[in-house]
Enzyme design. Structure first.
Site, PDB file in Angstrom:
ATOM      1  N   GLU A 186      -5.349  -6.397  -5.070  1.00 55.00           N
ATOM      2  CA  GLU A 186      -4.274  -7.332  -4.729  1.00 55.00           C
ATOM      3  C   GLU A 186      -4.815  -8.747  -4.851  1.00 55.00           C
ATOM      4  OE1 GLU A 186      -1.109  -9.394  -3.936  1.00 55.00           O
ATOM      5  OE2 GLU A 186      -0.998  -7.206  -4.137  1.00 55.00           O
TER       6      GLU A 186
ATOM      7  N   CYS B 147      10.773  -3.277  -8.904  1.00 53.46           N
ATOM      8  CA  CYS B 147      11.889  -3.043  -7.987  1.00 53.46           C
ATOM      9  C   CYS B 147      12.994  -4.042  -8.293  1.00 53.46           C
ATOM     10  CB  CYS B 147      11.438  -3.129  -6.528  1.00 53.46           C
ATOM     11  SG  CYS B 147      10.719  -4.713  -6.052  1.00 53.46           S
TER      12      CYS B 147
ATOM     13  N   GLY C  85       0.766  -1.237   0.000  1.00 52.77           N
ATOM     14  CA  GLY C  85       0.000   0.000   0.000  1.00 52.77           C
ATOM     15  C   GLY C  85       0.799   1.290   0.000  1.00 52.77           C
TER      16      GLY C  85
ATOM     17  N   LYS D   3       2.609   2.754  -2.386  1.00 54.25           N
ATOM     18  CA  LYS D   3       2.332   3.552  -3.577  1.00 54.25           C
ATOM     19  C   LYS D   3       0.850   3.945  -3.630  1.00 54.25           C
ATOM     20  CE  LYS D   3       6.183   1.389  -6.005  1.00 54.25           C
ATOM     21  NZ  LYS D   3       6.615   0.485  -4.912  1.00 54.25           N
TER      22      LYS D   3
END
Length: 454
Positions: A127, A225, A107, A109
């Site tokens: 999600e 990432c 959460g 972002k």
């Protein structure tokens, strides 16, 4: 940190003269940060401990966070790694837009998007994994949002409900996590030379679903990432090759940020419009961000498809008794509150945000703002509601000292002025709303959730 030998050889080959500096950065200490919630009072205590500003995020700071501090518990700050903060800035959602965060947990972002939107419009935070979706919902509740719906769906199922619906979509894709090796070394155990390609294949399926939900003229932001070209430039190049109506947007590069590398994909110079955050060039764990716009008629507006209710779907109308109970509380606590679409899940009352007509057919964990619970002919307000309110919005508010706040989150009963009328009150400390209490003859009964007490 013991990096896999195949990882080391791969990045020595890719990065050439930069490789040793890059690998050394992965072995250096990680440094955390946090964002300030602009929708709430200024978290003075945490800011006093900050090391410095994050230069590319107006609300971002580097420094420590105390998870049991008033600032954190009341949602005035969110602990977030600095390079990850740039994603929300690149998405740049505007108040009133319809936005989708497709892979939203935990959460960080998503809360950034709420802030950038001023909590105005519609934000769907999705999600696929239920446990992670529950964490997402809890973090959004603490941040304080009235405009967010939390769903627990696969992207493929979600696309059937929202064809060409969203103005902006963020796909912060599940990835090989190479950028998190320094912060979470356990991730190294999952890495193997084929893992990035496996992740890239899964990411392409997610992106294909996302594009079916994006309005013509809309914006897609893809981020990871990881440092792996298979998941970064090569997936951005795949998007351009598979979807001719997509075009890349040049992402602003601040000092220390790198452009995407065309030579790591198909040589398309458009890849330089993406941005890379490498830990040896900028302080952070590492990120890749690419931004696209979808061509076509921006005036096209699709409505969600209505499907059969899934288990737990909300009722369309409140029974008269429940409506009266809520009205009584609303008139006492927040007479200016304008609900959008009240609905119940069992005995729980929610306010569905404007911009979405139906949640039929969706697995929803939070259908908007959780207002409270109906219990034996009475209405008990939810913590989520308190965390969206400002003390100035009600004349039924009690200011707590810091010591009183500590007793409150511990679950203790407090004494208050005996002249206060019996009833519900919003509690706040240092300008931050922190929950509800009920005054009964000079005693403040504690309604801070038992599972959150400490």
């Amino acid at each position: 940190m013991q990096l896999p030998s195949e990882f080391i050889s791969k990045y020595r080959r890719l990065m050439g003269d930069e490789a040793e500096e890059f690998l050394a950065a992965l072995d250096a200490d990680s440094r955390g940060g946090f964002r300030v919630n602009p929708l709430k009072a200024t978290p003075e205590e945490t800011l006093a401990q900050a090391d410095e500003k994050v230069e590319y995020v107006p609300t971002g700071y580097r420094g420590p966070v105390n998870g049991k501090s008033l600032d954190h518990v009341a949602g005035a700050i969110y602990s977030q790694e600095p390079s990850a903060m740039y994603v929300g800035e690149v998405v740049d959602p505007q108040p009133g837009e319809r936005v989708l965060d497709l892979c939203a947990a935990p959460g960080g972002k998503t809360t950034h998007l709420v802030s950038r939107m001023g909590d105005q419009g519609l934000l769907v935070a999705n999600e696929i994994f239920r446990k992670r979706a529950l964490v997402l919902a809890e973090n959004l509740e603490r941040w304080g949002t009235r405009s967010t719906v939390v769903t627990n769906e696969s992207p493929a199922d979600l696309e059937e409900h929202f064809p060409q619906f969203f103005d902006r979509i963020l796909v912060d894709a599940p990835c090989s996590g190479e950028g998190m090796f320094r912060k979470e070394p356990a991730g190294i155990e999952y890495w193997n030379p084929d893992y990035p390609a496996e992740c890239a294949n899964r990411q392409q399926k997610i992106l294909a679903s996302a594009l079916k939900m994006l309005k013509p003229g809309g914006t897609l932001v893809y981020s990871t990432c990881t440092f792996a070209p298979e998941e970064d430039e090569q997936n951005a190049a795949w998007l351009l090759s598979q979807y001719p109506e997509l075009s890349m947007v040049d992402v602003k590069k601040y000092p220390g940020m790198d452009a995407g590398r065309p030579e790591w994909a198909d040589g398309n110079p458009e890849m330089t419009k993406a941005v890379r955050l490498f830990p040896h060039h900028i302080e952070g764990e590492g990120h890749f961000i690419a931004k696209f716009t979808l061509g076509g008629d921006a005036s096209v507006v699709a409505k969600p498809k209505k499907k059969r209710n899934k288990k737990g779907a909300g009722k369309k109308r409140l029974p008269k008794e429940e409506q009266a109970l809520f009205n009584e509380f609303r008139d006492w606590m927040m007479p200016g509150y304008q609900e959008s679409h009240l609905l119940t899940f069992g005995d729980q009352l929610y306010d569905l945000p404007a911009g979405i007509d139906s949640i039929d057919g969706l697995t929803v964990l939070r259908p908007g703002l959780h207002l409270g619970t109906f219990k034996k002919r009475r209405f008990e307000p939810a913590l989520a509601l308190a965390l969206t309110m400002k003390p100035s919005e009600t004349d039924k508010a009690i200011e707590l000292s810091k010591d009183e706040w500590k007793k409150y989150v511990h679950g203790d009963v407090l004494s208050v002025d005996t002249s206060l009328k019996n009833g519900w009150y919003l509690l706040y400390c240092q300008g931050l709303s922190c929950g509800f209490g009920k005054v009964v003859n000079g005693t403040l009964k504690n309604f801070y959730p038992k599972g959150l007490r400490f």
